[in-house]
Design an enzyme around this catalytic site. Structure first.
Site: not given
Length: 772
Positions: A305-306, A335, A337, A350, A384
């Site tokens: 995650h992230n 991941e 973003d 983030h 994302e």
């Protein structure tokens, strides 16, 4: 090997210069750059640093902590300082576990080469050491620490001090008797080999001696047949034949005469028990041993995650190092973003927080370089996308140009899938997970008529090219009040943002869609479509509709991510989601703790390739299994664990020389709810060196196929919470029976060699009904 190390230290030019020491810049950030004097110690195993050449020295790192040494060109931080420091003069020391890298800049290219080559030579020497050589080196390190005046010999006073350092509380008279017995030269001091004999007397394993004698007719040796009896009766290795027993004798018997006579001495027996063959983790589960030809939905997939974050979710540093570390750990889903960045270059961070930003193209280049260093099986980029049309085109360009042949941009063989492809079929491929404008059928120019209505409100919005930002299957991002855009700004942005076809086309088997209900998914979605769930939503579904969730996860992928409230990058227990067959349970991998211990424990098997085959009852779309009311298709099992003894447990409080640990062992079972439990032994007072417990713990487990077993050693403290000493976690299905050593890991997941606990494991099938 220890003697080879000493030879190198006295003859190798680079190592001799490193022992003299050199002034180098230690670089932590663009603003923190300080000169420090680094010196390799005479033991060849530790590097110390001081503020100037004759200053107060402090330990910097141990060679055994170093994974590799990288050139300055490969350092994200040093590249950012290229105008200030020539990259050729810089290098990076990469450590095992979650310890931050150490970036150094030497005064010249030659000095940088000396340290890079010298360190790599030492790392290679340490890596190639066998079990006995590691122990010899460990003893040598302790001798160096105990020999306070560095004269190559130890007085009894120095030995007493060393015993405290080694976590041993011992009667002074008994210690002095051992000291005198080892002092064969009668000099009143212990030199190298005498110290080794003192250590052997100190570590004599009575429990191992008793076990050895119970199978040995003469108490001196185990014959081939006696050793075979032990392997079959106690170690439950029913398939073991004389040939394998002989192979083990050849591997672990230290004496040549013993090998020739096909017998095992007590030293050889102990060497076997401490080896990989005597380990609790079944060596058969270490390589890739599972069927890798089933659909992706049939596997648990190591997911992050992230991935770009090194610390917390609000102000932490973003770095490509997060991707390097995750991929080298076997992570297969990272991941990304992506947001609009300056000069037309998308950035990764983030969103709506103060986390730092890195270029998207640097992330893609890093993934391209490290994707398949640990595992050949597919890597998933969980994209994302929060970018404008123009920067989405840049994203598509970077993915296509940088990844090249690695990027999967069409279906296999140009066919419409009826089930997801397998990890085997997707070897060495990188897949993009994200939104898609059209169904795969349209991409493949399928001649079948399109459905009269779009599959969901989401599809209708996409087909009318409306706003994307609210539709991406994204996680809610914590927003800082001062950074939150006004509602007017949001409306303006929404009216402009649409999905770029070039990026849409790169999504093949992992199209993200909103989840409405399991019935809706069955009726409207395809196998190549998948949904993401917050941990809270996923937990709720497990409780309310556990069986439906299991059936859903048999044919479609699910990704679970941590709650947005976990701004400290803490983790949730992945076990609850694995119980329902969720494949991509994404973790904050930068944060150590029990949750990551469970995660690492599951993925330690199957070659550490990042894919673990789910049990059959989680791969069946008609499965009757419900994790909340489990009935396993197999028999329930009972686990008996006799916790016998511990060896060389590290000190918890290293700053207090006189403090000795009071260790206890806690055994935790994680699995379906009725199976999740814990038990612990009593504590042993003032003995971390060779504590003896001799206690038996008993567990009954309904669904062993899902159970994880965690052994934790703690330092008892009656005033506060017990302090962590070490742990080891493994799947129930990978556990070996019999007399086994458990080699402990630190909180960070790195080895605490030679710290271990010695246990006896017995698993038996239950005859009772398996219902909870």
């Amino acid at each position: 090997m220890a003697s080879l190390l000493q030879d190198q230290l006295t003859t190798h030019q680079d190592l001799l210069l490193m022992q003299e020491g050199m002034l180098m810049y230690k670089v932590k950030s663009k603003t923190w750059k300080k000169l420090r004097y680094f010196r390799l110690q005479n033991d060849g195993m530790t590097v110390w640093h001081e503020r100037q050449a004759k200053g107060r020295a402090k330990p910097s790192f141990s060679i055994s902590d170093v994974e590799t040494v990288r050139k300055g060109h490969d350092s994200e931080l040093l590249r950012n300082l290229a105008e200030e420091f020539p990259l050729e003069q810089g290098f990076t020391i990469v450590f095992h576990g979650r310890r931050s890298n150490l970036d150094l800049v030497a005064n010249s290219v030659k000095e940088a080469q000396i340290w890079m080559q010298g360190l790599q030579l030492l790392v290679d020497l340490v890596t190639s050491m066998d079990q006995q050589e590691q122990l010899d080196q460990w003893l040598s390190d302790w001798f160096q620490r105990g020999d306070k005046n560095q004269d190559g010999r130890m007085t009894f006073q120095e030995v007493q001090r060393l015993l405290h350092l080694m976590n041993v509380e011992m009667d002074q008279e008994y210690a002095f008797n051992l000291f005198q017995a080892a002092d064969t030269s009668q000099s009143g001091t212990l030199e190298g080999e005498e110290f080794v004999q003192f250590y052997k007397a100190l570590t004599k394993r009575d429990e191992v001696q008793e076990l050895f004698e119970s199978f040995s007719a003469d108490g001196q040796k185990l014959t081939l047949l006696e050793f075979l009896d032990f392997l079959q009766e106690e170690q439950k290795e029913q398939d073991c034949d004389p040939e394998l027993a002989l192979e083990l004798i050849d591997r672990y018997e230290p004496s040549d005469s013993g090998k020739l006579r096909h017998v095992l001495s007590v030293d050889g027996f102990l060497s076997y028990l401490c080896s990989k063959d005597g380990d609790i983790f079944n060596p058969a589960c270490l390589p890739i041993y599972q069927d890798m030809t089933q659909p992706l939905s049939h596997y648990f997939i190591n997911s992050s995650h992230n991935t770009y974050l090194m610390r917390d979710q609000l102000c932490g540093q973003s770095s490509v190092e997060g991707y390097i570390w995750a991929l080298k750990q076997g992570c297969r889903c990272v991941e990304v973003d992506v947001w609009d960045g300056p000069s037309g270059e998308p950035v990764v961070y983030h969103g709506h927080t103060l986390t730092s930003r890195i270029l998207f193209k640097d992330v893609v280049a890093t993934v391209a370089q490290y994707a398949f260093q640990t595992s050949d099986y597919p890597v998933i980029l969980s994209l994302e996308n929060h970018c404008s049309w123009e920067q989405q085109e840049t994203i598509a360009h970077h993915l296509t140009e940088i990844l090249g042949e690695q990027l999967l941009s069409t279906t296999l063989h140009g066919l419409l899938p009826t089930q997801l492809p397998s990890p085997e079929e997707l070897r060495m491929k990188i897949l993009v997970k994200g939104k898609k404008l059209d169904a795969l059928e349209e991409d493949l120019k399928d001649e079948e008529e399109e459905e009269e209505e779009p599959e969901s409100e989401l599809e209708r919005q996409l087909e009318s090219e409306s706003v994307l930002e609210s539709q991406y299957e994204t996680e809610p991002k914590p927003e800082l009040q001062e950074l939150r855009p006004s509602s007017k700004d949001k409306k303006e942005k929404k009216s402009k943002v649409t999905l770029c076809p070039a990026l849409s086309d790169l999504v093949v088997y992992l199209k993200t869609v909103s989840f409405h209900s399991f019935a809706h998914s069955r009726e409207h979605y395809h196998c190549y479509e998948m949904s993401s769930f917050s941990e809270t939503k996923a937990r709720g579904l497990v409780k309310e509709a556990g069986n439906e969730f299991v059936q859903h996860n048999a044919w479609q992928l699910s990704r679970v991510y941590p709650s947005g409230l976990r701004t400290d990058s803490s983790n949730y227990n992945p076990q609850e989601l694995w119980n329902a067959g969720c494949q991509m349970v994404a973790m904050n991998m930068q944060t150590a703790g029990p949750e990551m211990d469970i995660y690492d424990g599951l993925f330690r098997q199957n070659g550490g390739c990042g894919y673990v085959l789910k049990p059959d009852f989680l791969c069946d779309a008609q499965s009757s299994f419900n994790p909340e009311r489990p009935i396993s298709p197999f028999k329930a099992q009972t686990l008996l664990i006799q916790v016998i003894s511990g060896q060389q447990l590290p000190k918890v409080n290293k700053t207090k020389e006189g403090s000795i640990v009071d260790p206890l062992v806690k055994v935790q079972i994680f699995g379906v709810r009725p199976d999740t439990t814990r038990q612990e032994t009593n504590y042993v007072q003032n003995n971390g060196f060779n504590p003896y417990w001799g206690q038996t713990l008993c567990f009954r487990v309904l669904v062993p196929e899902l159970a994880m077993v965690r052994f934790v050693v703690k330092d008892y403290d009656w005033k506060s919470r017990n302090d962590f000493i070490g742990q080891y976690t493994l799947p129930w299905t990978c556990m070996q029976q019999g007399y086994r050593h458990i080699h402990l890991l630190s909180k960070d997941g790195t080895s605490l060699h030679p710290a271990s606990i010695f246990v006896y494991i017995c698993i038996r099938e239950d005859l009772e009904e398996d219902e909870s």
